[in-house]
Motif scaffolding. Structure first.
Motif, PDB file in Angstrom:
ATOM      1  N   VAL A   1       0.763  -1.285   0.122  1.00  0.00           N
ATOM      2  CA  VAL A   1      -0.373   0.114  -0.032  1.00  0.00           C
ATOM      3  C   VAL A   1       1.044   0.941   0.074  1.00  0.00           C
ATOM      4  O   VAL A   1       1.867   1.203   0.559  1.00  0.00           O
ATOM      5  CB  VAL A   1      -0.964   0.238   1.764  1.00  0.00           C
ATOM      6  N   GLN A   2       0.378   2.158  -1.021  1.00  0.00           N
ATOM      7  CA  GLN A   2       0.534   3.324  -0.461  1.00  0.00           C
ATOM      8  C   GLN A   2       0.356   4.503  -0.513  1.00  0.00           C
ATOM      9  O   GLN A   2      -1.058   4.743   0.024  1.00  0.00           O
ATOM     10  CB  GLN A   2       1.622   4.346  -2.809  1.00  0.00           C
ATOM     11  N   LEU A   3       1.190   5.463   0.352  1.00  0.00           N
ATOM     12  CA  LEU A   3       0.358   6.669   1.816  1.00  0.00           C
ATOM     13  C   LEU A   3       0.579   7.679   1.145  1.00  0.00           C
ATOM     14  O   LEU A   3       2.082   8.180   1.130  1.00  0.00           O
ATOM     15  CB  LEU A   3       0.685   6.335   3.097  1.00  0.00           C
ATOM     16  N   GLN A   4      -0.445   8.888   1.393  1.00  0.00           N
ATOM     17  CA  GLN A   4       0.333  10.471   1.448  1.00  0.00           C
ATOM     18  C   GLN A   4      -0.645  11.423   2.212  1.00  0.00           C
ATOM     19  O   GLN A   4      -1.439  11.107   1.887  1.00  0.00           O
ATOM     20  CB  GLN A   4      -0.337   9.988  -0.342  1.00  0.00           C
ATOM     21  N   ALA A   5      -0.198  11.339   2.877  1.00  0.00           N
ATOM     22  CA  ALA A   5      -0.294  12.826   3.628  1.00  0.00           C
ATOM     23  C   ALA A   5      -0.620  14.320   2.762  1.00  0.00           C
ATOM     24  O   ALA A   5      -0.214  14.744   2.143  1.00  0.00           O
ATOM     25  CB  ALA A   5       0.344  12.393   4.753  1.00  0.00           C
ATOM     26  N   SER A   6      -1.828  14.456   3.746  1.00  0.00           N
ATOM     27  CA  SER A   6      -2.028  15.918   2.707  1.00  0.00           C
ATOM     28  C   SER A   6      -2.841  16.541   3.793  1.00  0.00           C
ATOM     29  O   SER A   6      -3.626  15.805   5.126  1.00  0.00           O
ATOM     30  CB  SER A   6      -3.100  15.680   1.869  1.00  0.00           C
ATOM     31  N   GLY A   7      -2.817  17.949   4.562  1.00  0.00           N
ATOM     32  CA  GLY A   7      -3.621  18.770   4.735  1.00  0.00           C
ATOM     33  C   GLY A   7      -2.697  19.699   5.703  1.00  0.00           C
ATOM     34  O   GLY A   7      -3.950  20.285   6.250  1.00  0.00           O
TER      35      GLY A   7
END
Length: 124
Positions: A1-7
């Motif tokens: 699984v690949q994760l991308q954080a934002s915000g």
């Protein structure tokens, strides 16, 4: 699984922010999801974790009562709602995914996959 954080972003003390962690792949619902943070000059520290099945999360004492972790498995996304932010919350926040629920859920070793961080800056 690949994760991308934002915000992340720049806010004032007392403000709120919601971080998101978007995951790719069909197996997101199998993973326990954690949030960690690293402040300048400090080691990475645990913030919160939520089990693969959802429910109430577990929190570091420093954020308990102010932060809420949640997830939407239909959207392959985990969230970290941060309220009453303090300057001490300034850090790069990263999300992580781990398959096995262990007693070490507050440690980096419990997570196999990590997203890039998103910077949260809280001014006084």
């Amino acid at each position: 699984v690949q994760l991308q954080a934002s915000g992340g972003g720049l806010v004032q003390a007392g403000d709120s922010l919601r971080l998101s962690c978007a995951a790719s792949g069909r197996t997101f619902s199998r993973y326990n999801m954690g949030w960690f943070r690293q402040a300048p000059g400090k080691e990475r520290e645990f913030v919160a974790v939520i089990r693969w099945s959802g429910g109430a999360g577990y929190y570091a004492d420093s954020v308990k009562g102010r932060f809420t972790i949640s997830r939407d498995n239909a959207k392959n996304t985990a969230y970290l709602q941060m309220n009453s932010l303090k300057p001490d919350d300034t850090a790069v926040y990263s999300c992580a995914a781990g398959l096995r629920w262990t007693t070490g859920w507050a440690t980096s070793a419990a997570y196999e996959h990590w997203g890039q961080g998103t910077l949260v800056t809280v001014s006084s």
